[in-house]
Design a protein around this motif. Structure first.
Motif, PDB file in Angstrom:
ATOM      1  N   SER A   1       0.837  -1.192   0.000  1.00  0.00           N
ATOM      2  CA  SER A   1       0.000   0.000   0.000  1.00  0.00           C
ATOM      3  C   SER A   1       0.872   1.242   0.000  1.00  0.00           C
ATOM      4  CB  SER A   1      -0.895   0.020   1.230  1.00  0.00           C
ATOM      5  OG  SER A   1      -1.752  -1.093   1.242  1.00  0.00           O
ATOM      6  N   MET A   2       0.492   2.222  -0.817  1.00  0.00           N
ATOM      7  CA  MET A   2       1.242   3.469  -0.894  1.00  0.00           C
ATOM      8  C   MET A   2       0.288   4.632  -0.748  1.00  0.00           C
ATOM      9  SD  MET A   2       3.960   2.795  -3.963  1.00  0.00           S
ATOM     10  CE  MET A   2       4.692   4.406  -3.654  1.00  0.00           C
ATOM     11  N   LEU A   3       0.703   5.608   0.029  1.00  0.00           N
ATOM     12  CA  LEU A   3      -0.048   6.848   0.123  1.00  0.00           C
ATOM     13  C   LEU A   3       0.404   7.771  -0.996  1.00  0.00           C
ATOM     14  CD1 LEU A   3      -0.006   7.512   3.971  1.00  0.00           C
ATOM     15  CD2 LEU A   3      -1.665   6.225   2.609  1.00  0.00           C
ATOM     16  N   VAL A   4      -0.549   8.435  -1.646  1.00  0.00           N
ATOM     17  CA  VAL A   4      -0.232   9.335  -2.746  1.00  0.00           C
ATOM     18  C   VAL A   4      -0.984  10.642  -2.529  1.00  0.00           C
ATOM     19  CG1 VAL A   4       0.129   7.472  -4.406  1.00  0.00           C
ATOM     20  CG2 VAL A   4      -2.161   8.447  -4.145  1.00  0.00           C
ATOM     21  N   ARG A   5      -0.525  11.677  -3.188  1.00  0.00           N
ATOM     22  CA  ARG A   5      -1.276  12.929  -3.173  1.00  0.00           C
ATOM     23  C   ARG A   5      -2.582  12.728  -3.938  1.00  0.00           C
ATOM     24  NH1 ARG A   5       0.994  17.302  -1.108  1.00  0.00           N
ATOM     25  NH2 ARG A   5       3.245  17.298  -0.721  1.00  0.00           N
ATOM     26  N   ASN A   6      -3.655  13.205  -3.350  1.00  0.00           N
ATOM     27  CA  ASN A   6      -4.984  13.006  -3.911  1.00  0.00           C
ATOM     28  C   ASN A   6      -5.351  14.185  -4.805  1.00  0.00           C
ATOM     29  OD1 ASN A   6      -7.664  12.509  -4.443  1.00  0.00           O
ATOM     30  ND2 ASN A   6      -8.361  12.740  -2.337  1.00  0.00           N
ATOM     31  N   PRO A   7      -5.399  14.005  -6.121  1.00  0.00           N
ATOM     32  CA  PRO A   7      -5.750  15.124  -7.002  1.00  0.00           C
ATOM     33  C   PRO A   7      -7.204  15.551  -6.859  1.00  0.00           C
ATOM     34  CG  PRO A   7      -5.596  13.102  -8.261  1.00  0.00           C
ATOM     35  CD  PRO A   7      -5.103  12.773  -6.884  1.00  0.00           C
ATOM     36  N   TYR A   8      -8.030  14.727  -6.204  1.00  0.00           N
ATOM     37  CA  TYR A   8      -9.448  15.042  -6.014  1.00  0.00           C
ATOM     38  C   TYR A   8      -9.730  15.467  -4.580  1.00  0.00           C
ATOM     39  CZ  TYR A   8      -8.986  12.002 -10.044  1.00  0.00           C
ATOM     40  OH  TYR A   8      -8.555  11.421 -11.212  1.00  0.00           O
ATOM     41  N   ALA A   9      -8.690  15.928  -3.891  1.00  0.00           N
ATOM     42  CA  ALA A   9      -8.844  16.325  -2.491  1.00  0.00           C
ATOM     43  C   ALA A   9      -9.836  17.475  -2.363  1.00  0.00           C
ATOM     44  CB  ALA A   9      -7.485  16.726  -1.918  1.00  0.00           C
ATOM     45  N   TRP A  10     -10.590  17.441  -1.286  1.00  0.00           N
ATOM     46  CA  TRP A  10     -11.571  18.498  -1.055  1.00  0.00           C
ATOM     47  C   TRP A  10     -10.895  19.843  -0.803  1.00  0.00           C
ATOM     48  CZ3 TRP A  10     -16.344  16.539   2.167  1.00  0.00           C
ATOM     49  CH2 TRP A  10     -16.927  15.472   1.484  1.00  0.00           C
ATOM     50  N   THR A  11      -9.607  19.817  -0.482  1.00  0.00           N
ATOM     51  CA  THR A  11      -8.888  21.069  -0.278  1.00  0.00           C
ATOM     52  C   THR A  11      -8.675  21.827  -1.584  1.00  0.00           C
ATOM     53  OG1 THR A  11      -6.873  19.723  -0.296  1.00  0.00           O
ATOM     54  CG2 THR A  11      -7.691  20.445   1.842  1.00  0.00           C
ATOM     55  N   ASN A  12      -8.991  21.227  -2.718  1.00  0.00           N
ATOM     56  CA  ASN A  12      -8.982  21.970  -3.978  1.00  0.00           C
ATOM     57  C   ASN A  12     -10.128  22.965  -4.053  1.00  0.00           C
ATOM     58  OD1 ASN A  12      -6.797  20.873  -5.830  1.00  0.00           O
ATOM     59  ND2 ASN A  12      -7.785  18.967  -5.196  1.00  0.00           N
ATOM     60  N   ILE A  13     -11.169  22.744  -3.247  1.00  0.00           N
ATOM     61  CA  ILE A  13     -12.360  23.595  -3.280  1.00  0.00           C
ATOM     62  C   ILE A  13     -12.467  24.453  -2.026  1.00  0.00           C
ATOM     63  CG2 ILE A  13     -14.899  23.559  -3.255  1.00  0.00           C
ATOM     64  CD1 ILE A  13     -14.839  21.119  -4.998  1.00  0.00           C
ATOM     65  N   ALA A  14     -12.050  23.919  -0.886  1.00  0.00           N
ATOM     66  CA  ALA A  14     -12.253  24.623   0.385  1.00  0.00           C
ATOM     67  C   ALA A  14     -11.067  24.405   1.302  1.00  0.00           C
ATOM     68  CB  ALA A  14     -13.535  24.113   1.062  1.00  0.00           C
ATOM     69  N   ASN A  15     -10.884  25.314   2.255  1.00  0.00           N
ATOM     70  CA  ASN A  15      -9.938  25.092   3.337  1.00  0.00           C
ATOM     71  C   ASN A  15     -10.533  24.063   4.282  1.00  0.00           C
ATOM     72  OD1 ASN A  15      -8.100  27.218   2.484  1.00  0.00           O
ATOM     73  ND2 ASN A  15      -9.719  28.620   3.144  1.00  0.00           N
ATOM     74  N   LEU A  16      -9.686  23.230   4.886  1.00  0.00           N
ATOM     75  CA  LEU A  16     -10.184  22.118   5.680  1.00  0.00           C
ATOM     76  C   LEU A  16      -9.537  22.105   7.051  1.00  0.00           C
ATOM     77  CD1 LEU A  16     -10.898  18.531   4.481  1.00  0.00           C
ATOM     78  CD2 LEU A  16      -9.474  18.862   6.509  1.00  0.00           C
ATOM     79  N   VAL A  17     -10.360  21.933   8.070  1.00  0.00           N
ATOM     80  CA  VAL A  17      -9.900  21.719   9.437  1.00  0.00           C
ATOM     81  C   VAL A  17     -10.415  20.357   9.873  1.00  0.00           C
ATOM     82  CG1 VAL A  17      -9.960  22.514  11.822  1.00  0.00           C
ATOM     83  CG2 VAL A  17      -9.944  24.174   9.948  1.00  0.00           C
ATOM     84  N   ALA A  18      -9.517  19.468  10.289  1.00  0.00           N
ATOM     85  CA  ALA A  18      -9.910  18.116  10.688  1.00  0.00           C
ATOM     86  C   ALA A  18     -10.028  18.040  12.205  1.00  0.00           C
ATOM     87  CB  ALA A  18      -8.895  17.091  10.187  1.00  0.00           C
ATOM     88  N   PHE A  19     -11.177  17.548  12.678  1.00  0.00           N
ATOM     89  CA  PHE A  19     -11.392  17.330  14.105  1.00  0.00           C
ATOM     90  C   PHE A  19     -11.204  15.852  14.422  1.00  0.00           C
ATOM     91  CE2 PHE A  19     -13.988  20.792  16.382  1.00  0.00           C
ATOM     92  CZ  PHE A  19     -13.216  21.784  15.820  1.00  0.00           C
TER      93      PHE A  19
END
Length: 478
Positions: A1-19
């Protein structure tokens, strides 16, 4: 398994704060953990909503007051089906009495715990297995009606959640109606006669029921277990590759994510070097949580014990934007039927009937397809396919909507990143996912020829740029 940058990340549309919530989950912690990291954190639905509301207010009024007027949305999935609506209500109630107003615009609530009665069948793995062809009709009739077998998911039973029990769990609870849940697959065989009095099954029928139950466990990967190490069906995405969800199994996507989160440079970037939480995602073995609502519990909905039906009825008229409750239509963990029924029971007037919505299936880059884990975006392709059906949607007054996401499992943005991004964009813009349908009277009044023309025109409009947009180019950029 490999982690990759997500081109469909929601941060492309909005700033994100994770709780990471409640305290004790992930790198978050409670006061008792400052004294000893092994100490327990004890929360419930009420204290969690209040703590999260206080954190949101502190974020906007103390830490970043320049962001106070920004449009704010809350999103999450699974038991966040309780966290999100109750947090929204706490924020709205605070707005009624406090000078600083949180600019809460809308919600996205995915594959959520919502209402016990509406979701009772949807949380039963015997019912689900029969629905999808894993259990033959004769076996289902025997188990369901004669043996009175029920297989509720563990998260839909009881009100107390203990980390120790979660860590030791091995799957759904298999029980007979009238029996007492004592543990996985350890139930006394009982039945109910017409007078609703319990009788012990005779020996022959007991053997028949036991054999049928064991065949059910065999054909359904131990009742679609999430934690069985030999599981061969994905409990979170029915048509996806089988995969364990434990965070300590080498080679799994969750283990790769946990290892990455525990890297010293990641902890430092997140300013978590001094957190007493030493393991991610946690929680510690002594962590405890009490559920208070008639959602993913065995509590009966009442005035004193509401479900999210009641919370949505309260908050939707008080919010200016959209509340999008959505569900992957291949999620065995929280199936769409129960969620759809629960949102209908909120009781708002229907604005537009159940109908398809679409997204633009653009090409994914070859580098992404080569490097990504198979459980991320399994339908992504190097070839563009143009507008494709994203699911179905129904809209109610006060901006409340329910949508399915076609082909998605429990974590919709993971399994179907492109359509989930389209959905997010529509919620933020305040626009409907697809054009409205005419009234039943107007549909019925059309001639066959008129309907054929309407049908083609409606599909063309629903697949038009105004609804599906450009989405993403093949290189993953805007």
């Amino acid at each position: 398994s490999m982690l990759v940058r997500n081109p469909y990340a929601w941060t492309n549309i909005a700033n994100l704060v994770a709780f990471e919530s409640p305290g004790g989950v992930g790198f978050s912690y409670c006061d008792d953990m400052l004294e000893n990291p092994e100490n327990s954190c004890d929360y419930d639905d009420i204290t969690t909503a209040n703590a999260n509301a206080a954190a949101v207010r502190d974020f906007f009024t103390s830490k970043f007051p320049e962001l106070l007027n920004n449009p704010f949305y809350i999103a999450g999935e699974s038991y966040a089906g309780v966290y999100i609506p109750t947090l929204a209500k706490a924020l709205l109630d605070g707005n009624d009495v406090l000078a600083d107003k949180i600019n809460l615009q809308g919600l996205l609530v995915g594959d959520p715990c919502t209402d016990n009665e509406s979701q009772e069948l949807a949380f039963d793995m015997l019912w689900y297995g029969h629905k999808h062809g894993f259990v033959p009709d004769d076996d289902f009739d025997l188990l369901w009606n004669t043996c009175q077998t029920r297989v509720p998911l563990a998260h839909s039973v009881g009100t107390t959640v203990k980390a120790a029990a979660l860590l030791d769990s091995d799957g759904p609870l298999l029980s007979r109606v009238g029996g007492r849940v004592e543990g996985d697959f350890k139930m006394k065989l009982v039945r109910q006669n017409q007078q609703d009095q319990r009788q012990t099954l005779d020996a022959n029928l007991e053997m028949t029921c036991t054999a049928a139950e064991r065949k059910f466990l065999l054909t359904t990967s131990k009742a679609f277990s999430q934690t069985w190490t030999k599981a061969f069906i994905n409990n979170l995405s029915l048509y996806g590759r089988s995969a364990v969800t434990s965070y300590d199994v080498p080679g799994s996507l969750n283990k790769a994510m946990a290892d990455w989160m525990m890297l010293p440079q990641v902890r430092s970037a997140l300013h978590m070097t001094n957190s007493p939480a030493t393991q991610w995602p946690g929680p510690s073995y002594n962590w405890n949580y009490e559920k208070k609502y008639a959602a993913c519990t065995d509590l009966t909905r009442s005035e004193d014990t509401p479900s999210m039906i009641d919370i949505y009825h309260n908050i939707a008229p008080r919010m200016p934007g959209r509340i999008m409750v959505f569900n992957g239509d291949t999620d065995p963990c929280v199936t769409y039927e129960g969620t759809r029924t629960a949102i209908q029971k909120v009781g708002f007037e229907k604005v537009s009937s159940y109908r398809p919505w679409f997204y633009n299936a653009t090409a994914a880059s070859l580098s992404l397809l080569k490097e990504k884990d198979p459980l991320f975006g399994p339908a992504l392709s190097s070839m563009p396919s143009g507008p494709q059906m994203g699911g179905h949607v129904v809209d109610y007054e006060h901006g409340l909507s329910f949508a399915t996401v076609h082909g998605a499992g429990h974590m919709v943005p993971q399994f179907r990143p492109q359509p989930s991004l389209t959905m997010l964009n529509h919620v933020i813009s305040g626009e409907m996912l697809s054009p409205s349908l005419p009234s039943d009277v107007d549909l019925a009044s059309m001639t066959e020829r008129e309907f054929e023309l309407f049908l083609g025109d409606w599909v063309d409009e629903a697949r038009d740029y105004n609804y599906v947009g450009d989405n993403w180019r093949g290189d993953g950029e805007l």
